[in-house]
Write a protein that holds these residues in place. Structure first.
Motif, mmCIF file in Angstrom:
data_model
loop_
_atom_site.group_PDB
_atom_site.id
_atom_site.type_symbol
_atom_site.label_atom_id
_atom_site.label_comp_id
_atom_site.label_asym_id
_atom_site.label_seq_id
_atom_site.Cartn_x
_atom_site.Cartn_y
_atom_site.Cartn_z
ATOM 1 N N ASP A 133 -3.304 36.643 -73.438
ATOM 2 C CA ASP A 133 -4.503 36.107 -72.876
ATOM 3 C C ASP A 133 -4.701 34.700 -72.827
ATOM 4 O O ASP A 133 -4.932 34.159 -73.905
ATOM 5 C CB ASP A 133 -5.636 37.019 -73.466
ATOM 6 C CG ASP A 133 -6.825 36.705 -73.025
ATOM 7 O OD1 ASP A 133 -7.078 35.819 -71.934
ATOM 8 O OD2 ASP A 133 -7.834 37.408 -73.764
ATOM 9 N N ARG A 134 -4.474 34.205 -71.560
ATOM 10 C CA ARG A 134 -4.507 32.718 -71.750
ATOM 11 C C ARG A 134 -5.889 32.024 -71.743
ATOM 12 O O ARG A 134 -6.479 31.128 -72.350
ATOM 13 C CB ARG A 134 -4.231 32.181 -70.355
ATOM 14 C CG ARG A 134 -4.182 30.467 -70.278
ATOM 15 C CD ARG A 134 -3.864 30.034 -68.968
ATOM 16 N NE ARG A 134 -3.833 28.522 -68.792
ATOM 17 C CZ ARG A 134 -3.162 27.803 -69.297
ATOM 18 N NH1 ARG A 134 -1.971 28.174 -70.020
ATOM 19 N NH2 ARG A 134 -3.302 26.530 -69.297
ATOM 20 N N GLU A 135 -6.910 32.941 -71.511
ATOM 21 C CA GLU A 135 -8.370 32.411 -71.496
ATOM 22 C C GLU A 135 -8.973 32.649 -72.890
ATOM 23 O O GLU A 135 -10.167 32.177 -72.953
ATOM 24 C CB GLU A 135 -9.115 33.328 -70.314
ATOM 25 C CG GLU A 135 -8.649 33.002 -68.874
ATOM 26 C CD GLU A 135 -8.520 31.731 -68.612
ATOM 27 O OE1 GLU A 135 -9.364 30.779 -68.883
ATOM 28 O OE2 GLU A 135 -7.333 31.247 -68.037
ATOM 29 N N PRO A 138 -7.924 28.643 -74.459
ATOM 30 C CA PRO A 138 -6.854 27.717 -73.698
ATOM 31 C C PRO A 138 -6.529 26.391 -74.371
ATOM 32 O O PRO A 138 -5.456 25.993 -74.202
ATOM 33 C CB PRO A 138 -7.442 27.659 -72.424
ATOM 34 C CG PRO A 138 -8.922 27.930 -72.547
ATOM 35 C CD PRO A 138 -9.001 28.899 -73.852
#
Length: 231
Positions: A133-135, A138
């Motif tokens: 999960d990049r978000e 970040p």
């Protein structure tokens, strides 16, 4: 100290030698390891149902604690452990080596219903928080790497597990219903109802029941649920 008075960069936990690490064995985890309460519910469950010689498929290897415990305390025949976080793989290797374990195979990959091309995995400064999960955060990402995906059916045919141990942060609701688990004798699964909801929990129970496994309350506690064949 290693418990004998000699200086050594390890601590003891449930009879296991746990290598110290500046980013892993710190704070709350260090205390839980020393007190023997780290992953207590899962440890209690597997200790009750796993037998010597068992073949174990572990989904979500974490720091390698449970697979090492199974190898040392339960004398299982083989553990194949899937852990997606590449930053944890060297530590798992050090933990296995510290306990002279040779029966655990760690695979840095995701197990998915259909397999497929590698996917992005985001390493964070606190690598215990690394994920796909990049978000989620970040700004803390320090590197993005590719992680392989293995096909569930192929792995089940290859490993032919007697036991499933599963803690995959909510993916259990989609992965477990996609597999043929009829070869299992028992399964220990950590549910994540806060993410998968009632429908996801029911999907996991239905998958185990289709495989001929029955909920075993004596080895279940809270979100850690155990299923076994027969009574």
């Amino acid at each position: 100290m290693d418990g004998t008075g000699a200086r050594n960069p390890v601590m003891l936990s449930r009879g296991l030698r746990i290598p110290k690490h500046p980013q892993i064995t710190t704070g709350r985890m260090r205390g839980a390891l020393r007190e023997g309460t780290y992953e207590r519910k899962e440890c209690d469950a597997v200790t009750r149902v796993v037998r010597p010689g068992d073949r174990v498929l572990e989904l979500g290897g974490g720091i390698g604690y449970l697979s090492t415990l199974l190898a040392v305390r339960k004398k299982v025949g083989r553990v194949v452990s899937y852990e997606a976080n590449p930053a944890l793989i060297p530590y798992i290797a050090s933990l296995l080596a510290a306990n002279a374990v040779t029966t655990v195979e760690v695979r840095n990959a995701l197990l998915t219903p259909e397999g497929g091309d590698p996917v992005d995995f985001h390493l964070r400064r606190n690598f215990l928080g690394s994920s796909m999960d990049r978000e989620a955060d970040p700004e803390s990402i320090v590197e993005t790497v590719k992680v392989d995906r293995d096909r569930l059916g192929d792995v089940l045919s290859e490993v032919a597990p007697d036991v499933l141990v599963c803690d995959i942060e909510g993916a259990e609701a989609t992965l477990l219903p996609a597999g043929d688990w009829s070869g299992l004798r028992c399964a220990v699964i950590e549910l994540h109802p806060q993410w998968i909801g009632q429908c996801g929990v029911e999907a996991v129970f239905d998958a185990m029941h289709r495989a001929g496994l029955t909920y075993f309350p004596k080895a279940s506690e809270g979100k850690v649920v155990t299923f076994r064949r027969g009574w």
